[in-house]
Design an enzyme around this catalytic site. Structure first.
Site, PDB file in Angstrom:
ATOM      1  N   HIS A 472     -44.094 -48.791  16.069  1.00  0.00           N
ATOM      2  CA  HIS A 472     -44.976 -49.412  17.051  1.00  0.00           C
ATOM      3  C   HIS A 472     -46.442 -49.221  16.680  1.00  0.00           C
ATOM      4  O   HIS A 472     -46.803 -48.384  15.845  1.00  0.00           O
ATOM      5  CB  HIS A 472     -44.700 -48.838  18.450  1.00  0.00           C
ATOM      6  CG  HIS A 472     -44.957 -47.358  18.576  1.00  0.00           C
ATOM      7  ND1 HIS A 472     -46.194 -46.845  18.925  1.00  0.00           N
ATOM      8  CD2 HIS A 472     -44.150 -46.284  18.403  1.00  0.00           C
ATOM      9  CE1 HIS A 472     -46.126 -45.526  18.966  1.00  0.00           C
ATOM     10  NE2 HIS A 472     -44.905 -45.147  18.649  1.00  0.00           N
ATOM     11  N   CYS A 491     -41.010 -41.239  16.799  1.00  0.00           N
ATOM     12  CA  CYS A 491     -41.128 -42.649  16.426  1.00  0.00           C
ATOM     13  C   CYS A 491     -42.243 -42.834  15.396  1.00  0.00           C
ATOM     14  O   CYS A 491     -43.051 -41.931  15.164  1.00  0.00           O
ATOM     15  CB  CYS A 491     -41.378 -43.511  17.658  1.00  0.00           C
ATOM     16  SG  CYS A 491     -39.902 -43.680  18.703  1.00  0.00           S
TER      17      CYS A 491
END
Length: 581
Positions: A472, A491
């Site tokens: 992201h 992440c």
């Protein structure tokens, strides 16, 4: 002849006492076969001895046992192989071994060191000692030993040597699910017309693996020549300074390829003994070295750079061997468009076949929230995503912030829902006693709205997986300036999310223009683009990689995986044999 037979017998006796480590790679692949009470009719003398060896559990007898001394799967494979041939040997005849095939096999074993595999683990010495023996019982043992050794080599090449249970199961979750049917490949090897060529094709075929093999050979040559002298400790060396260690520094940079040619000796004037200064050419060489090691590229030989320069060459060789092993965990053919994220190198690369299309820095998980290693297909790209706060972050961070600042959630545009279902009703932050809720906050779903300050930024890249890992954007752009970027909760934050999204959509046949994509993001509206052709994503942990120009990059072992893998492979104990059957 009696002496040879006696030596062979001693060798075979010693084989029975060796234990070889495996990772259960034949588990669930082979069904147990039941042998009859006596050899079937028409079996040769060698075949009869093969039958009784198999009947008694050949893999344990020869020392090829599993991690928990369970040789069931290996015995099942051997039994199937020899049942199919009605106990006809695969490598020998009544008058002796098939010299061409055995020579091809031994040649492959000898070259295994080039791949960072220990040749001794495939028993070339024991095999050679039995080649002149002609008694049927010894020929049968030789045949089984050759089959077991070839099976070990094929398995090591196709799946890697590391025992899965030695590693963090979350960190290395699905990385081993990559190769084909290993038992079937072993069967093919037994009947391959060109055995040497067949076995050499079991190694990974991509350029990155072969480049590492060349690097291994080069560093072994450096070790033999002894051109890797340590630099003495001392004050940091800054551009323009004089220092009597500059000769050693220049020699090391030259050996590593960071300096095109050796500069004049450190003493510019032999009469006055005046030291030469740390000039621009040496500074450029140090900066190249720092870039290869993911260090701050300031040209200063300080504590960190000196420590990196003084890593012994044998440790660098070990690091290369560990990374050859990691490549063997991946599919051996990597074709088409794919995304490679090197966790240890903090970088992302988009490749199409062997061509690099896009590369960018990334941020990965900190030590307490390690980014796992696995492969999965990216299925969609989400613009202006919501962020569902993980329960662990809600419990450990947000609850504490709300105790001190009741307006925190409203400023961050984080809403609370009474459950994780899509229809769960919204709950006011004031309705929760933040001083007593504790772990109970996990019952609620905290969701940050799209837009400015959203933790996922403007783009999210989704490749569904058991670890809930995705890539992201991030509002914390300044963090990409840091050399060491293990900063997330697991992440992967990408530095150029728009470029990555546009690149993937462009090659997926989407008719959206770059301008429209920018407008869609600027609108703040959440929407998703499902990829017509899912893109494989490989999250890797590689502490050595070679760039397209051949430059070798050595990265810090940020999670300590190198030490763990080295222990599993037993690289520090050359006397032990750990085979992966």
């Amino acid at each position: 002849m009696r002496l040879v037979a006696h030596v062979a017998a001693l060798l075979l006796f010693s084989l029975n006492g060796l234990a070889y480590q495996t990772d259960g790679q034949f588990q669930c692949l082979m069904q147990p076969y039941t042998l009859p009470d006596i050899p079937p009719p028409g079996v040769s003398r060698i075949g009869s001895h093969l039958f009784w060896l198999l009947k008694g559990g050949a893999s344990a007898r020869f020392g090829f046992v599993g991690l928990k001394a369970d040789s069931t799967q290996m015995d099942a494979l051997l039994t199937e192989l020899y049942l199919e041939s009605n106990f006809a040997p695969h490598w020998v005849r009544e008058d002796g071994p098939d010299e061409k095939r055995v020579h091809d096999l031994l040649t492959v074993f000898k070259k295994a060191e080039e791949d960072g595999l220990p040749a001794a683990h495939y028993r070339p010495t024991e095999i050679t000692a039995l080649l002149s023996v002609r008694k049927p019982e010894y020929l049968a043992r030789l045949d089984l030993l050759l089959t077991l050794s070839m099976s070990a080599y094929v398995t090591d090449m196709r799946k890697g040597r590391a025992a899965r249970t030695r590693f963090d199961p979350i960190l290395l979750a699905a990385v081993r699910e990559s190769s084909g049917d290993v038992p079937q490949v072993i069967k093919q090897g037994l009947y391959a017309a060109q055995l040497q060529q067949f076995l050499e094709m079991q190694a990974p075929q991509h350029q990155a693996y072969h480049a590492l093999k060349k690097l291994l050979a080069a560093y072994r040559e450096i070790e033999v020549k002894g051109h890797w002298l340590p630099l003495p400790e001392g004050k940091k060396i800054e551009p323009g300074m004089a220092d009597d260690r500059l000769d050693l520094l220049a020699q090391r940079l030259l050996v590593m390829g960071d300096l095109p040619a050796l500069p004049p000796p450190v003493y510019a004037d032999a009469n006055t003994q005046q030291l030469r200064l740390y000039d621009s050419e040496l500074v450029k060489g140090v900066k190249r070295f720092q870039a290869r090691c993911n260090l701050e590229q300031d040209g200063i030989v300080g504590k960190t750079t000196l420590a990196a320069l003084n890593i012994p060459v044998h440790e660098q060789i070990r690091k290369i061997i560990l990374n050859l092993e990691r490549w063997r965990w991946l599919p051996h053919q990597l074709n088409g468009r794919r995304i490679l994220v090197n966790i240890a190198g903090f970088n992302l690369t988009v490749m199409n076949d062997e061509q690099t299309e896009l590369t960018m820095p990334v941020i990965v998980g900190e030590d307490d929230h390690k980014t796992p290693v696995f492969s999965q297909d990216m299925s969609y790209i989400e613009l202006n995503p919501y962020w569902n706060v993980p329960p662990s972050i809600a419990r450990k961070e947000i609850v504490e912030k709300m105790k001190k600042d009741a307006g925190y959630l409203n400023r961050q545009r984080i809403r609370i829902f009474a459950g994780w279902g899509n229809r769960a009703p919204e709950v006011s932050p004031a309705a929760i006693n933040w001083h007593t809720i504790g772990a109970g906050i996990s019952r609620y779903r905290l969701r940050q709205e799209p837009g400015k300050g959203n933790a996922l930024g403007t783009v999210k890249f989704v490749f569904p997986n058991r670890s809930s890992i995705y890539m992201h954007d991030t509002p914390g752009r300044n963090l990409f300036r840091q050399a060491k970027r293990s900063l997330s909760h697991g992440c992967i934050r990408v530095s150029r999310p728009f470029d990555l999204a546009w690149h993937l959509l462009q090659h997926d046949g989407s008719n959206i223009s770059k301008e429209r994509l920018q407008k869609e993001i600027a609108s703040g509206k959440q929407q998703s683009f499902v990829l017509k052709k899912p893109v494989p994503v490989h999250l890797l942990y590689l502490t050595v990689m070679l760039a397209e120009d051949g430059t070798a990059h050595f990265y810090e072992d940020i999670y300590g995986n190198d030490a763990e893998l080295a222990a599993a492979l037993n690289l520090d104990n050359e006397g032990m044999c750990l085979l992966n059957l």
